[in-house]
Design a protein around this motif. Structure first.
Motif, PDB file in Angstrom:
ATOM      1  N   LEU A 137     -12.086  10.444 -39.097  1.00 30.87           N
ATOM      2  CA  LEU A 137     -12.085  11.417 -40.199  1.00 30.87           C
ATOM      3  C   LEU A 137     -10.737  12.115 -40.342  1.00 30.87           C
ATOM      4  O   LEU A 137     -10.266  12.346 -41.452  1.00 30.87           O
ATOM      5  CB  LEU A 137     -13.175  12.473 -39.972  1.00 30.87           C
ATOM      6  N   ASN A 138     -10.130  12.439 -39.200  1.00 29.78           N
ATOM      7  CA  ASN A 138      -8.865  13.180 -39.251  1.00 29.78           C
ATOM      8  C   ASN A 138      -8.119  13.014 -37.926  1.00 29.78           C
ATOM      9  O   ASN A 138      -8.737  12.895 -36.866  1.00 29.78           O
ATOM     10  CB  ASN A 138      -9.132  14.664 -39.502  1.00 29.78           C
ATOM     11  N   ILE A 139      -6.792  12.996 -38.020  1.00 31.01           N
ATOM     12  CA  ILE A 139      -5.957  12.886 -36.814  1.00 31.01           C
ATOM     13  C   ILE A 139      -4.947  14.027 -36.805  1.00 31.01           C
ATOM     14  O   ILE A 139      -4.207  14.230 -37.779  1.00 31.01           O
ATOM     15  CB  ILE A 139      -5.211  11.535 -36.772  1.00 31.01           C
ATOM     16  N   ASP A 140      -4.948  14.801 -35.714  1.00 29.82           N
ATOM     17  CA  ASP A 140      -3.996  15.888 -35.520  1.00 29.82           C
ATOM     18  C   ASP A 140      -3.116  15.507 -34.331  1.00 29.82           C
ATOM     19  O   ASP A 140      -3.457  15.761 -33.174  1.00 29.82           O
ATOM     20  CB  ASP A 140      -4.748  17.190 -35.249  1.00 29.82           C
ATOM     21  N   VAL A 141      -1.994  14.866 -34.631  1.00 32.54           N
ATOM     22  CA  VAL A 141      -1.114  14.355 -33.568  1.00 32.54           C
ATOM     23  C   VAL A 141      -0.535  15.506 -32.753  1.00 32.54           C
ATOM     24  O   VAL A 141      -0.451  15.427 -31.525  1.00 32.54           O
ATOM     25  CB  VAL A 141       0.016  13.491 -34.167  1.00 32.54           C
TER      26      VAL A 141
END
Length: 362
Positions: A137-141
């Motif tokens: 759904l989402n990637i926060d590197v």
């Protein structure tokens, strides 16, 4: 170096007369709970010197730094909206952690587990060790976080609902909860909407939605608005029928005579129910030709009375009435009718004076 001792926060490595610390955060790119998951006493390791303090004779070591940081390529390996298979490795009150490979984990929040079922704990859906499919759904590197979803692998009941029930559709819904400002209703499984307190009735003043509906009741309502971004649906009951105010003002103009029923009396006048359920109000000074101290002197609750429509309060959808103006008009019409029926009566003041003079001469 050789692992000399293990603590909850890391492992001490004998570098040959000098000890270095391999901190738990520098052992593996993958999340670990304890150092012994990676190292054990007596193990020989090849580590990288990260930092050294000559004065305190402290050396910071790293093991994971020997390998490329997997988060530098995570967005390429696991693009948003892709579907991957992972293993459930931990469960908390708010979600489940899923290992996607040896180094990368993501989390399925409890709110992303089902479209329709209210889940109290993630363990109702998954168990540790389960191999499951999830959607990225989402990637926060920057914070090394990946948000995963399970329910997104199934059709969204929201998308199905807004296709099936566009604005203007009348639907049968079930009341699920009542608040001070409205009632929540179930449109379909997993999709709820709100009937605001202002959308229950065109004419009846409502203090609380419980006056109109109760939890569990099946009612009809019209879809008024759909907010796709916020996933909110507004419905109304009164909009199933035409606005009676519009019907009233089409039929009656200022000056019209209207029949109404006295529904309540106050010290300043009377409230009247008119045709189509429209509310009318007649002030104390307009209830009678003569001066009165209280409305009860001339009207009572339940009595049907005729009024003259003198003004329309469009903002409050209220008709301003005058019984006094109606009575005055009736008196005038009665007088005109009397004059029409008795043409020989002379009402001209000059003629009356002449008649008086003639009588005096005679």
């Amino acid at each position: 170096g050789k692992v000399k001792a293990i603590t909850p926060y890391g492992a001490f490595i004998d570098l040959g007369g000098l000890d270095g610390l391999l901190h738990i955060s520098d052992m593996s790119w993958a999340p670990i709970k304890a150092p012994n998951e990676v190292v054990h006493i007596g193990q020989e390791l090849e580590v990288i010197v990260l930092k050294k303090d000559m004065e305190s004779e402290r050396v910071a070591l790293g093991l994971k730094q020997k390998y490329p940081d997997p988060w530098t390529t995570v967005e390429t390996k696991y693009p948003v909206n892709s579907v991957v298979t992972g293993k459930v490795v931990a469960i908390t009150d708010y979600g489940a952690f899923v290992r996607l490979d040896e180094t990368i984990e993501g989390m399925v929040h409890i709110s992303e587990m089902s479209w329709t079922t209210r889940i109290n704990h993630p363990s109702e859906v998954v168990k540790i060790g389960d191999e499951i499919k999830v959607k990225i759904l989402n990637i926060d590197v920057a914070n090394r976080r990946i948000a995963l979803g399970i329910k997104q692998l199934l059709p969204s009941p929201w998308d199905e609902a807004i296709k099936k029930y566009p604005v203007g559709t009348i639907v049968k819904v079930e009341v699920t909860a009542i608040t001070d400002y409205g009632a929540f209703v179930k449109i379909t499984e997993g999709v709820e909407g709100l009937i605001h307190i202002s959308d229950f009735s065109w004419t009846k003043p409502i203090k609380h939605p419980s006056e109109m509906v109760k939890v569990g009741e099946i009612i009809e309502a019209r879809i008024l608005r759909i907010d796709e971004k916020e996933r909110k649906i507004g419905l109304g009951i009164k909009q199933i029928t035409a606005d009676p105010w519009l019907s009233f003002i089409r039929k009656y103009q200022i000056g019209s005579i209207v029949l109404g029923k006295i529904v309540s009396i106050t010290n300043f006048g009377a409230f009247v129910e008119l045709e189509y359920g429209v509310e009318g109000v007649c002030r104390l000074s307009q209830l009678d030709i003569k001066r009165i101290k209280a409305p009860e002197e001339v009207v009572k609750v339940g009595q049907e009375v005729q009024f003259k429509l003198v003004r329309l309060n469009k903002s409050q959808k209220q008709a301003i009435l005058s019984r006094r103006a109606y009575l005055e008009e009736m008196e005038r019409k009665d007088f005109e009718l009397y004059i029409a029926q008795e043409p020989e009566i002379k009402t001209n003041l000059g003629e009356l004076i002449n008649q008086q003079k003639n009588n005096t001469i005679k």
